[in-house]
Write a protein that holds these residues in place. Structure first.
Motif, PDB file in Angstrom:
ATOM      1  N   THR B  95       0.827  -1.203   0.000  1.00  0.00           N
ATOM      2  CA  THR B  95       0.000   0.000   0.000  1.00  0.00           C
ATOM      3  C   THR B  95       0.862   1.255   0.000  1.00  0.00           C
ATOM      4  O   THR B  95       0.614   2.188  -0.766  1.00  0.00           O
ATOM      5  CB  THR B  95      -0.938   0.011   1.224  1.00  0.00           C
ATOM      6  N   THR B 106      -6.277   8.511  -3.928  1.00  0.00           N
ATOM      7  CA  THR B 106      -7.388   8.223  -3.013  1.00  0.00           C
ATOM      8  C   THR B 106      -7.390   6.743  -2.670  1.00  0.00           C
ATOM      9  O   THR B 106      -6.721   5.945  -3.329  1.00  0.00           O
ATOM     10  CB  THR B 106      -8.740   8.561  -3.659  1.00  0.00           C
ATOM     11  N   LEU B 107      -8.155   6.407  -1.631  1.00  0.00           N
ATOM     12  CA  LEU B 107      -8.241   5.015  -1.202  1.00  0.00           C
ATOM     13  C   LEU B 107      -8.739   4.113  -2.336  1.00  0.00           C
ATOM     14  O   LEU B 107      -8.209   3.021  -2.561  1.00  0.00           O
ATOM     15  CB  LEU B 107      -9.181   4.898   0.009  1.00  0.00           C
ATOM     16  N   ALA B 108      -9.761   4.606  -3.076  1.00  0.00           N
ATOM     17  CA  ALA B 108     -10.321   3.790  -4.154  1.00  0.00           C
ATOM     18  C   ALA B 108      -9.266   3.501  -5.223  1.00  0.00           C
ATOM     19  O   ALA B 108      -9.188   2.391  -5.749  1.00  0.00           O
ATOM     20  CB  ALA B 108     -11.515   4.509  -4.772  1.00  0.00           C
ATOM     21  N   GLU B 109      -8.436   4.504  -5.513  1.00  0.00           N
ATOM     22  CA  GLU B 109      -7.389   4.312  -6.521  1.00  0.00           C
ATOM     23  C   GLU B 109      -6.336   3.320  -6.043  1.00  0.00           C
ATOM     24  O   GLU B 109      -5.848   2.488  -6.816  1.00  0.00           O
ATOM     25  CB  GLU B 109      -6.740   5.663  -6.859  1.00  0.00           C
ATOM     26  N   SER B 111      -6.813   0.870  -3.922  1.00  0.00           N
ATOM     27  CA  SER B 111      -7.413  -0.460  -3.977  1.00  0.00           C
ATOM     28  C   SER B 111      -7.480  -0.979  -5.410  1.00  0.00           C
ATOM     29  O   SER B 111      -7.283  -2.169  -5.658  1.00  0.00           O
ATOM     30  CB  SER B 111      -8.815  -0.439  -3.372  1.00  0.00           C
ATOM     31  N   ALA B 112      -7.735  -0.065  -6.357  1.00  0.00           N
ATOM     32  CA  ALA B 112      -7.834  -0.483  -7.756  1.00  0.00           C
ATOM     33  C   ALA B 112      -6.481  -0.976  -8.266  1.00  0.00           C
ATOM     34  O   ALA B 112      -6.403  -1.994  -8.950  1.00  0.00           O
ATOM     35  CB  ALA B 112      -8.330   0.679  -8.614  1.00  0.00           C
ATOM     36  N   ASP B 117      -9.029  -4.545  -1.438  1.00  0.00           N
ATOM     37  CA  ASP B 117      -9.435  -3.448  -0.577  1.00  0.00           C
ATOM     38  C   ASP B 117      -8.284  -3.085   0.363  1.00  0.00           C
ATOM     39  O   ASP B 117      -7.693  -3.955   0.994  1.00  0.00           O
ATOM     40  CB  ASP B 117     -10.662  -3.855   0.234  1.00  0.00           C
ATOM     41  N   SER B 118      -7.965  -1.804   0.444  1.00  0.00           N
ATOM     42  CA  SER B 118      -6.771  -1.399   1.191  1.00  0.00           C
ATOM     43  C   SER B 118      -7.100  -0.563   2.414  1.00  0.00           C
ATOM     44  O   SER B 118      -6.230   0.100   2.966  1.00  0.00           O
ATOM     45  CB  SER B 118      -5.837  -0.619   0.270  1.00  0.00           C
ATOM     46  N   THR B 119      -8.376  -0.600   2.850  1.00  0.00           N
ATOM     47  CA  THR B 119      -8.798   0.263   3.955  1.00  0.00           C
ATOM     48  C   THR B 119      -7.950   0.046   5.206  1.00  0.00           C
ATOM     49  O   THR B 119      -7.445   0.988   5.786  1.00  0.00           O
ATOM     50  CB  THR B 119     -10.272  -0.010   4.304  1.00  0.00           C
ATOM     51  N   GLY B 141     -18.388  12.221  -4.133  1.00  0.00           N
ATOM     52  CA  GLY B 141     -18.019  11.654  -2.849  1.00  0.00           C
ATOM     53  C   GLY B 141     -16.915  12.404  -2.144  1.00  0.00           C
ATOM     54  O   GLY B 141     -16.653  12.156  -0.976  1.00  0.00           O
ATOM     55  N   PRO B 143     -13.623  12.165  -2.018  1.00  0.00           N
ATOM     56  CA  PRO B 143     -12.795  11.260  -1.212  1.00  0.00           C
ATOM     57  C   PRO B 143     -11.520  11.957  -0.725  1.00  0.00           C
ATOM     58  O   PRO B 143     -11.068  12.932  -1.332  1.00  0.00           O
ATOM     59  CB  PRO B 143     -12.438  10.143  -2.202  1.00  0.00           C
TER      60      PRO B 143
END
Lengths: 240, 181
Positions: B95, B106-109, B111-112, B117-119, B141, B143
């Motif tokens: 990560t 961003t978190l979504a990027e 994770s993509a 999922d990298s939360t 959103g 983010p």
């Protein structure tokens, strides 16, 4: 990637690990239309059935790549609604993604090396002097010490034998705001004084929880000037 | 005078928790010339690198910082009663390198790119303060956007983000791997 261990695909047009297949499809050395994905999955399931130990990570990798293959193929089979140039070749998208990830993986191994070199180096980790303090040696108080001080105050309060505990409800949010505004105003807050000022046991307990919450969120810091001296609470300055 | 300037800088580094930058030294030592300060710093680094001692000066995050000599790790751990220093978990490492290369991100990027999922690994990196929040993205959103922190540079002994392994180095590693396998 250890080729000898990873699952080998055996087809008329191709034999070898799945990621290589993906690579060749990208290079257009192999046409995706010639790849019977049903056969690959069937063979693979057979292989899994025979296997005693399943390496989850590797099998997950297979699933991922297989899913991507299916995605590519379904994209290619579907009639293109807008076969215009804006739609990037799905194969290219996939390969880009894999390459990105591969890059990250390689970077990881370099960073891991660097981490290994740095870990045995220890840095100083003391508390920076606070501008308002009178050059005393400061000790950061552990939560344990804080709780101990709190209970001794509570004991004292108990002995006062107060009888009016009624009616008032306290909210965590208000209490936190009260603590913070005191801190903004006075720069610090004396732990003993603060709890002595609380009207009731209930309010004192709530205040203590609020304080713990603030410490946990690293918004404030609890400091003892010397062993057995009063504990003071300061706002933590952001140093990042 | 020059000799004492070196000692002054040494004392400044001594009291610093974070790497002490040249600019910070310069703005502190207003009565000295920039060139003299630079010479004194070089002298100081030279001193420490020629005579190995229990402590050393490391250069990280664009500044100077004292650290112990890595050879004496085992005794320090014994003194502090620490069995081992925790390494970053493989997920956290992945990560943080994703963030390092693609920041601001961003978190979504994240994770993509990682495909998972990298939360939770992001959360642990935030707690370790290796990653910081720099704002919100304008868009659906709104983010949060993340970047690596100075502490990240110190942790990996990097001078700046541009010190990260380059494209070429990575390509070379990938090729080596391919050849060896």
């Amino acid at each position: 990637m250890d080729i000898s261990k990873s699952y080998q695909v055996k087809l008329e047009v191709f034999q070898g690990p799945l990621d290589l297949l993906l690579f060749l499809i990208k290079k257009k050395k192999i046409d995706i239309h010639d790849i019977p994905i049903a056969t690959i999955t069937r063979e693979y399931l057979k292989y899994l059935d025979q296997k005693e130990n399943i390496n989850l990570e590797r099998e997950a990798e297979f699933l991922l790549i297989a899913a991507l293959l299916i995605h590519i193929k379904s994209q290619m089979l579907l009639p293109q609604v807008n076969a215009l140039e804006e739609e990037k070749d799905p194969r290219q998208l996939l390969v880009d993604k894999l390459l990105d990830y591969q890059k990250i993986k390689a970077a990881c191994s370099i960073l891991r090396e660097k981490e290994k070199d740095r870990l045995p180096e220890w840095h100083r980790n003391f508390l920076p002097p606070l501008s308002l303090s009178d050059n005393l040696d400061l000790i950061e108080v552990s939560l344990f010490g804080l709780a101990e001080a709190f209970f001794s105050i509570m004991k004292r309060k108990e002995q006062e034998n107060l009888k009016t505990i009624k009616g008032k409800t306290y909210s965590v949010k208000e209490k936190i705001e009260e603590i913070l505004s005191t801190l903004y105003k006075d720069k610090f807050l004396d732990f003993l004084d603060f709890f002595n000022k609380q009207e009731s046991m209930e309010e004192a307990v709530l205040s203590f929880f609020c304080l713990l919450e603030l410490i946990k969120a690293r918004i404030v810091i609890a400091i003892q000037e010397n062993l057995f001296r009063s504990i003071k609470v300061w706002l933590r300055k952001e140093n990042c | 005078m020059k000799a004492s300037l070196k000692d002054i800088i040494e004392s400044l580094i001594f009291v610093s928790l974070e790497p002490l930058s040249f600019d910070k030294i310069k703005s502190t030592l207003t009565e000295f010339q920039d060139e003299d300060i630079q010479i004194a710093i070089n002298d100081l680094l030279e001193c420490y690198s020629t005579n190995k001692r229990g402590i050393q000066i490391i250069q990280a995050a664009g500044g100077l910082l004292f650290s112990t000599n890595p050879d004496y790790d085992i005794w320090i751990k014994r003194l502090l009663n620490i069995n081992r220093k925790n390494k970053l978990s493989p997920a956290a490492l992945e990560t943080i390198s994703t963030i390092a290369y693609y920041q601001p991100i961003t978190l979504a990027e994240i994770s993509a790119i990682r495909g998972v999922d990298s939360t939770s690994s992001l959360k642990s990196l935030l707690q370790k303060r290796l990653v910081k929040i720099v704002g919100r993205k304008k868009g659906p959103g709104r983010p949060l956007i993340y970047r690596t922190s100075n502490r990240f540079l110190t942790y990996f002994g990097l001078q700046s983000i541009s010190d990260l392994p380059s494209q070429e180095e990575i390509t070379k590693i990938l090729e080596d791997e391919k050849n060896s396998s």
